[in-house]
Motif scaffolding. Structure first.
Motif, PDB file in Angstrom:
ATOM      1  N   VAL A 183      -1.947   1.307   2.454  1.00  0.00           N
ATOM      2  CA  VAL A 183      -3.371   1.643   2.389  1.00  0.00           C
ATOM      3  C   VAL A 183      -3.960   1.435   3.776  1.00  0.00           C
ATOM      4  O   VAL A 183      -3.757   0.375   4.387  1.00  0.00           O
ATOM      5  N   VAL A 184      -4.673   2.436   4.267  1.00  0.00           N
ATOM      6  CA  VAL A 184      -5.395   2.296   5.535  1.00  0.00           C
ATOM      7  C   VAL A 184      -6.858   2.621   5.284  1.00  0.00           C
ATOM      8  O   VAL A 184      -7.191   3.333   4.332  1.00  0.00           O
ATOM      9  N   ILE A 185      -7.710   2.093   6.147  1.00  0.00           N
ATOM     10  CA  ILE A 185      -9.152   2.285   5.985  1.00  0.00           C
ATOM     11  C   ILE A 185      -9.598   3.312   7.023  1.00  0.00           C
ATOM     12  O   ILE A 185      -9.699   3.005   8.216  1.00  0.00           O
ATOM     13  N   ASP A 186      -9.837   4.536   6.555  1.00  0.00           N
ATOM     14  CA  ASP A 186     -10.269   5.595   7.476  1.00  0.00           C
ATOM     15  C   ASP A 186     -11.492   6.324   6.922  1.00  0.00           C
ATOM     16  O   ASP A 186     -11.760   7.478   7.229  1.00  0.00           O
ATOM     17  N   GLY A 187     -12.233   5.640   6.069  1.00  0.00           N
ATOM     18  CA  GLY A 187     -13.431   6.160   5.426  1.00  0.00           C
ATOM     19  C   GLY A 187     -13.778   5.168   4.330  1.00  0.00           C
ATOM     20  O   GLY A 187     -13.138   4.111   4.220  1.00  0.00           O
ATOM     21  N   GLU A 188     -14.792   5.500   3.512  1.00  0.00           N
ATOM     22  CA  GLU A 188     -15.140   4.594   2.415  1.00  0.00           C
ATOM     23  C   GLU A 188     -13.952   4.494   1.451  1.00  0.00           C
ATOM     24  O   GLU A 188     -13.388   5.515   1.047  1.00  0.00           O
ATOM     25  N   VAL A 189     -13.567   3.282   1.125  1.00  0.00           N
ATOM     26  CA  VAL A 189     -12.465   3.054   0.190  1.00  0.00           C
ATOM     27  C   VAL A 189     -12.991   2.191  -0.955  1.00  0.00           C
ATOM     28  O   VAL A 189     -13.551   1.106  -0.723  1.00  0.00           O
ATOM     29  N   ASP A 190     -12.865   2.681  -2.175  1.00  0.00           N
ATOM     30  CA  ASP A 190     -13.308   1.937  -3.355  1.00  0.00           C
ATOM     31  C   ASP A 190     -12.355   2.322  -4.489  1.00  0.00           C
ATOM     32  O   ASP A 190     -12.561   3.338  -5.156  1.00  0.00           O
ATOM     33  N   ARG A 191     -11.297   1.544  -4.645  1.00  0.00           N
ATOM     34  CA  ARG A 191     -10.187   1.946  -5.514  1.00  0.00           C
ATOM     35  C   ARG A 191      -9.786   0.831  -6.473  1.00  0.00           C
ATOM     36  O   ARG A 191      -9.679  -0.327  -6.065  1.00  0.00           O
ATOM     37  N   ILE A 192      -9.522   1.235  -7.702  1.00  0.00           N
ATOM     38  CA  ILE A 192      -8.996   0.300  -8.698  1.00  0.00           C
ATOM     39  C   ILE A 192      -7.520   0.648  -8.881  1.00  0.00           C
ATOM     40  O   ILE A 192      -7.190   1.676  -9.503  1.00  0.00           O
ATOM     41  N   TYR A 193      -6.641  -0.153  -8.330  1.00  0.00           N
ATOM     42  CA  TYR A 193      -5.194   0.067  -8.479  1.00  0.00           C
ATOM     43  C   TYR A 193      -4.721  -0.489  -9.814  1.00  0.00           C
ATOM     44  O   TYR A 193      -5.126  -1.596 -10.215  1.00  0.00           O
ATOM     45  N   LEU A 194      -3.865   0.275 -10.482  1.00  0.00           N
ATOM     46  CA  LEU A 194      -3.252  -0.185 -11.731  1.00  0.00           C
ATOM     47  C   LEU A 194      -1.972  -0.882 -11.313  1.00  0.00           C
ATOM     48  O   LEU A 194      -0.885  -0.310 -11.354  1.00  0.00           O
ATOM     49  N   SER A 195      -2.118  -2.101 -10.835  1.00  0.00           N
ATOM     50  CA  SER A 195      -0.987  -2.776 -10.202  1.00  0.00           C
ATOM     51  C   SER A 195      -1.127  -4.283 -10.310  1.00  0.00           C
ATOM     52  O   SER A 195      -2.187  -4.840 -10.024  1.00  0.00           O
ATOM     53  N   ASP A 196      -0.003  -4.912 -10.710  1.00  0.00           N
ATOM     54  CA  ASP A 196       0.000  -6.380 -10.735  1.00  0.00           C
ATOM     55  C   ASP A 196       0.766  -6.937  -9.528  1.00  0.00           C
ATOM     56  O   ASP A 196       1.015  -8.138  -9.455  1.00  0.00           O
ATOM     57  N   ARG A 197       1.119  -6.068  -8.594  1.00  0.00           N
ATOM     58  CA  ARG A 197       1.949  -6.530  -7.469  1.00  0.00           C
ATOM     59  C   ARG A 197       1.153  -7.372  -6.470  1.00  0.00           C
ATOM     60  O   ARG A 197      -0.044  -7.191  -6.302  1.00  0.00           O
ATOM     61  N   ASP A 198       1.881  -8.231  -5.762  1.00  0.00           N
ATOM     62  CA  ASP A 198       1.283  -8.952  -4.647  1.00  0.00           C
ATOM     63  C   ASP A 198       1.092  -7.977  -3.488  1.00  0.00           C
ATOM     64  O   ASP A 198       1.801  -6.964  -3.388  1.00  0.00           O
ATOM     65  N   VAL A 199       0.136  -8.260  -2.606  1.00  0.00           N
ATOM     66  CA  VAL A 199      -0.069  -7.377  -1.457  1.00  0.00           C
ATOM     67  C   VAL A 199      -0.131  -8.196  -0.169  1.00  0.00           C
ATOM     68  O   VAL A 199      -0.337  -9.412  -0.193  1.00  0.00           O
ATOM     69  N   THR A 200       0.059  -7.486   0.929  1.00  0.00           N
ATOM     70  CA  THR A 200       0.043  -8.098   2.254  1.00  0.00           C
ATOM     71  C   THR A 200      -0.892  -7.298   3.142  1.00  0.00           C
ATOM     72  O   THR A 200      -0.814  -6.066   3.165  1.00  0.00           O
ATOM     73  N   VAL A 201      -1.768  -8.007   3.841  1.00  0.00           N
ATOM     74  CA  VAL A 201      -2.695  -7.348   4.757  1.00  0.00           C
ATOM     75  C   VAL A 201      -2.229  -7.661   6.176  1.00  0.00           C
ATOM     76  O   VAL A 201      -2.271  -8.816   6.614  1.00  0.00           O
ATOM     77  N   VAL A 202      -1.754  -6.643   6.879  1.00  0.00           N
ATOM     78  CA  VAL A 202      -1.253  -6.837   8.243  1.00  0.00           C
ATOM     79  C   VAL A 202      -2.399  -6.540   9.207  1.00  0.00           C
ATOM     80  O   VAL A 202      -2.968  -5.446   9.189  1.00  0.00           O
ATOM     81  N   ASP A 203      -2.748  -7.551  10.017  1.00  0.00           N
ATOM     82  CA  ASP A 203      -3.909  -7.452  10.908  1.00  0.00           C
ATOM     83  C   ASP A 203      -3.455  -7.628  12.352  1.00  0.00           C
ATOM     84  O   ASP A 203      -3.331  -8.762  12.840  1.00  0.00           O
ATOM     85  N   PRO A 204      -3.212  -6.529  13.068  1.00  0.00           N
ATOM     86  CA  PRO A 204      -2.700  -6.657  14.437  1.00  0.00           C
ATOM     87  C   PRO A 204      -3.747  -7.193  15.411  1.00  0.00           C
ATOM     88  O   PRO A 204      -3.397  -7.755  16.447  1.00  0.00           O
ATOM     89  N   VAL A 205      -5.018  -7.048  15.087  1.00  0.00           N
ATOM     90  CA  VAL A 205      -6.076  -7.489  16.014  1.00  0.00           C
ATOM     91  C   VAL A 205      -6.196  -9.013  15.994  1.00  0.00           C
ATOM     92  O   VAL A 205      -6.237  -9.664  17.047  1.00  0.00           O
ATOM     93  N   LEU A 206      -6.222  -9.611  14.796  1.00  0.00           N
ATOM     94  CA  LEU A 206      -6.262 -11.080  14.712  1.00  0.00           C
ATOM     95  C   LEU A 206      -4.863 -11.684  14.807  1.00  0.00           C
ATOM     96  O   LEU A 206      -4.715 -12.909  14.832  1.00  0.00           O
ATOM     97  N   GLY A 207      -3.844 -10.834  14.825  1.00  0.00           N
ATOM     98  CA  GLY A 207      -2.473 -11.317  14.982  1.00  0.00           C
ATOM     99  C   GLY A 207      -2.020 -12.161  13.817  1.00  0.00           C
ATOM    100  O   GLY A 207      -1.354 -13.193  13.990  1.00  0.00           O
ATOM    101  N   ARG A 208      -2.392 -11.729  12.601  1.00  0.00           N
ATOM    102  CA  ARG A 208      -1.961 -12.497  11.435  1.00  0.00           C
ATOM    103  C   ARG A 208      -1.771 -11.567  10.237  1.00  0.00           C
ATOM    104  O   ARG A 208      -2.272 -10.444  10.206  1.00  0.00           O
TER     105      ARG A 208
END
Ligand code: TA6
Length: 276
Positions: A183-208
């Motif tokens: 998932v990338v943010i390139d406009g308004e994003v408002d989504r309900i995922y039908l998913s029980d999976r864990d997710v990871t947010v990769v942030d290259p700017v804050l380096g975390r």
């Protein structure tokens, strides 16, 4: 001093944090050596009966306008009322704060319940929402931990773990869509995922990398208001959308929880950080 006053401040060897009894609202979690992982709007309204913009609002017992699409207040009453403080357990490496909410009178939830919110501030932030049916009739509810994460630049983060999952796209009238790639943010994003999976947010700017683990949560909501919607929100700076991203653990719509008398349900949401 605002109407809500100062939040409770929590501190251990591994992290500091803050939360209000109002809404059992976590507003800060700073693991040692990191910047705050939770985003709070600098224009957040602490004086009135509106929800706090940022941190982890507790959405309960309905999401948005609910399944009937006509319920008010939006996202339920859980974030707008004061919860009872049950206890604070201070250990060297973590602090656990427990709040409860009982039997709020609402024509839209004619139910006898106890909701318990348990927040543990440590090397991980662990939040659990436990709802018990203490009455004699069944009821159902929706829930979300509407977490606002701090990101360096929303346009540059990637959210992994939702590839191939179906989502309801609220920006497109609820259209069912299958997620292709991260998932990338390139406009308004408002989504309900039908998913029980864990997710990871990769942030290259804050380096975390922020890891989001969920238990008993069959939906993940991803929200970023982008330019126009942020400008329309009185309690968010015009450029506030750039430094936040909501990744919410939820059970909503067809995944609303049904509780028979005596039953309880626990939804868990954990955050941890890795520097990259
Ligand atoms: O969780 C996403 C969402 O429901 C969006 O549709 C957006 O409006 C957001 O929550 C914020 O809602 P709020 O009532 O806090 O302004």
């Amino acid at each position: 001093m605002t109407a809500l006053g100062a939040p409770r401040r929590l501190s251990s060897r591994t992290a500091t944090g803050a939360m209000y009894d109002h809404g059992a609202h976590v507003t800060s979690w700073i693991p040692a050596g990191q910047a705050d992982v939770l985003w709070m709007s600098p224009l957040c309204d602490y004086d009135s009966a509106v929800a706090l913009r940022g941190g982890i609002p507790v959405v309960f017992p309905w999401f948005g306008a609910g399944r009937s699409r006509d319920l008010r207040p939006s996202h339920g009453f859980g974030r707008l009322v004061s919860w009872d403080l049950n206890g604070i357990d201070e250990r060297p490496d973590q602090v656990t704060v427990t709040h409860t909410l009982r039997d709020v009178e609402s024509p839209d939830l004619p139910a006898t319940f106890v909701a318990t919110h348990v927040a543990t501030f440590g090397a991980e932030l662990d939040v659990r929402l436990i709802v018990e049916n203490t009455g004699e009739t069944s009821f159902s509810y929706e829930e979300a931990l509407h977490t606002y994460l701090t990101v360096g630049d929303a346009r540059r983060v990637s959210v992994l773990g939702l590839e191939g999952e179906t989502y309801l796209d609220s920006v497109q009238g609820g259209q069912r869509t299958v997620q292709a790639g991260p998932v990338v943010i390139d406009g308004e994003v408002d989504r309900i995922y039908l998913s029980d999976r864990d997710v990871t947010v990769v942030d290259p700017v804050l380096g975390r990398t922020i890891r989001v683990r969920k238990t008993n949560s069959r939906n993940t909501v991803v929200w970023n208001p982008w330019i126009e919607r942020a400008a329309a929100l009185a309690d968010m700076p015009d450029d506030g959308w750039q430094s936040m991203l909501c990744i919410e653990g939820a059970n909503i719509l067809d995944n609303a929880v049904i509780l028979d008398p005596g039953e309880s349900h626990t939804m868990g949401y954990q955050l941890s950080i890795e520097s990259v």
